[in-house]
Design a protein around this motif. Structure first.
Motif, short mmCIF file in Angstrom:
data_model
loop_
_atom_site.label_atom_id
_atom_site.label_comp_id
_atom_site.label_asym_id
_atom_site.label_seq_id
_atom_site.Cartn_x
_atom_site.Cartn_y
_atom_site.Cartn_z
N ALA A 51 42.79 45.51 39.25
CA ALA A 51 43.28 44.48 39.85
C ALA A 51 42.68 43.17 39.08
O ALA A 51 41.56 43.06 38.61
N MET A 52 43.71 42.23 39.19
CA MET A 52 43.16 40.73 38.55
C MET A 52 42.50 39.83 39.42
O MET A 52 43.01 39.95 40.75
N THR A 53 41.36 39.23 39.18
CA THR A 53 40.67 38.72 40.52
C THR A 53 41.11 37.21 40.47
O THR A 53 41.43 36.60 39.38
N ALA A 54 40.99 36.69 41.60
CA ALA A 54 41.48 35.25 41.77
C ALA A 54 40.93 34.56 42.83
O ALA A 54 40.17 35.04 43.76
N VAL A 113 46.20 41.85 42.97
CA VAL A 113 45.40 40.73 42.68
C VAL A 113 44.40 40.87 43.76
O VAL A 113 44.83 41.05 45.06
N GLU A 114 43.21 40.54 43.40
CA GLU A 114 41.94 40.62 44.46
C GLU A 114 41.77 39.10 44.41
O GLU A 114 40.93 38.47 43.75
N VAL A 115 41.84 38.56 45.71
CA VAL A 115 41.29 37.17 46.08
C VAL A 115 39.76 37.20 46.52
O VAL A 115 39.58 37.74 47.46
N LEU A 116 39.03 36.74 45.71
CA LEU A 116 37.67 36.70 45.74
C LEU A 116 37.06 35.89 46.70
O LEU A 116 36.22 36.21 47.52
N ALA A 117 37.55 34.57 46.76
CA ALA A 117 37.18 33.51 47.64
C ALA A 117 38.36 32.37 47.72
O ALA A 117 39.20 32.34 46.92
N GLU A 118 37.96 31.68 48.79
CA GLU A 118 38.94 30.45 48.89
C GLU A 118 38.06 29.21 49.24
O GLU A 118 36.82 29.01 49.35
N GLY A 119 38.53 28.03 48.40
CA GLY A 119 37.91 26.64 48.75
C GLY A 119 38.82 25.64 49.20
O GLY A 119 39.92 25.81 48.99
N ALA A 120 38.37 24.70 49.66
CA ALA A 120 39.09 23.52 50.24
C ALA A 120 39.22 22.31 49.60
O ALA A 120 39.82 21.19 49.95
#
Length: 275
Positions: free
Chosen positions: A2-5, A28-35
């Motif tokens: 998986a591609m990390t994002a 696609v692996e979503v590692l984290a989110e930011g605001a």
């Protein structure tokens, strides 16, 4: 594999929408989110993802500033710069510039097919970078280094350049008239014809598209509120609440024309007038 994002966007709904689309791809692996932009820089340095979905307009540091900070940081010279995919609901002139310079972008609201296309492009670029790193032949500056230099110049140009507030040529009553930009209330397009309205006259522009017209106008004053309308924010007389949390703009021309604000541009409207 998986591609990390990472997903960086100040709108929670936009983050949720994009994460859902990425999750459905299965690769696609979503590692984290930011605001915001400050979080973006820290998250990118911490996680070192393959790709970052980065909103252009954010509080603190905008998308331009985030990318520039990453490019200019000393430590970034020893780390892989992730593939950047910009997300935006406006600033079409910037989107075209990113596309020419091989930075991908997504327009809001997100389209699943377009998201998949952006992922494929990012994966291909990652493969190209990996292949280039495996080549130990001595050479001059790498393609990536040259592209980074080009991106820095582009960002500086986007942040500092502004068209001069000159005149626009309009055709009206069989004559070619010169109109000051500051006098333009709005422009609209209908069946390929662009009409420009001022408080005293109405004429047609020779531009073929609103994007072409926008390139002649001051981006700090003119805003594409709808796919068919460009408005001068200094000539907005009233913001009118409309159906389902949407808005219309009442302009100060003779007809007090009401112009719809598209769903994608509602965020920009709230930023302009602190709604």
């Amino acid at each position: 594999m998986a591609m990390t994002a990472l997903i960086i966007d100040d709108e929670e709904l936009a983050r949720g929408e994009l994460k859902y689309l990425l999750d459905t791809t299965g690769n696609v692996e979503v590692l984290a989110e930011g605001a915001n932009g400050v979080e973006a820089v820290e998250l990118i340095r911490t996680w070192q993802p393959d790709v970052v979905f980065l909103d252009v307009q954010m509080p603190g540091l905008d998308g331009f500033a985030v990318l520039k900070k990453l490019l200019e940081a000393d430590e970034s010279k020893h780390q892989h710069l992730p593939q950047i995919i910009f997300a935006t609901a406006f600033d079409q002139y910037a989107v075209r510039a990113f596309d020419v310079n091989a930075i991908d972008y997504l327009l809001k609201p997100f389209d699943r097919a377009r998201v998949l296309q952006a992922i494929d492009r990012a994966r291909l670029r990652l493969q190209e970078v990996s292949a280039a790193e495996g080549d130990t032949t001595p050479a001059g500056p790498s393609h990536a280094d040259l592209r980074i230099d080009a991106l820095l110049r582009l960002i500086d140009q986007q942040q500092t350049s502004r068209p001069s507030s000159g005149k626009i040529i309009l055709q009206a009553h069989g004559r070619l008239l010169l109109v000051d930009q500051k006098d333009i209330c709005y422009a609209s397009i209908d069946e390929g014809t662009i009409t420009v309205v001022t408080p005293t006259l109405e004429g047609q522009s020779k531009c073929r598209t609103l994007e072409e017209l926008l390139e002649l106008l001051d981006p700090s004053t003119f805003w594409r509120a709808h796919r068919s309308y460009v408005v001068n924010i200094n000539h907005i007389r009233e913001v009118v609440p409309w159906f389902k949390s949407s808005y219309q703009l009442r302009m100060d021309d003779k007809k007090q024309t009401e112009i719809p604000v598209s769903r994608a541009q509602t965020k920009r409207l709230r930023e302009l007038f602190n709604l």
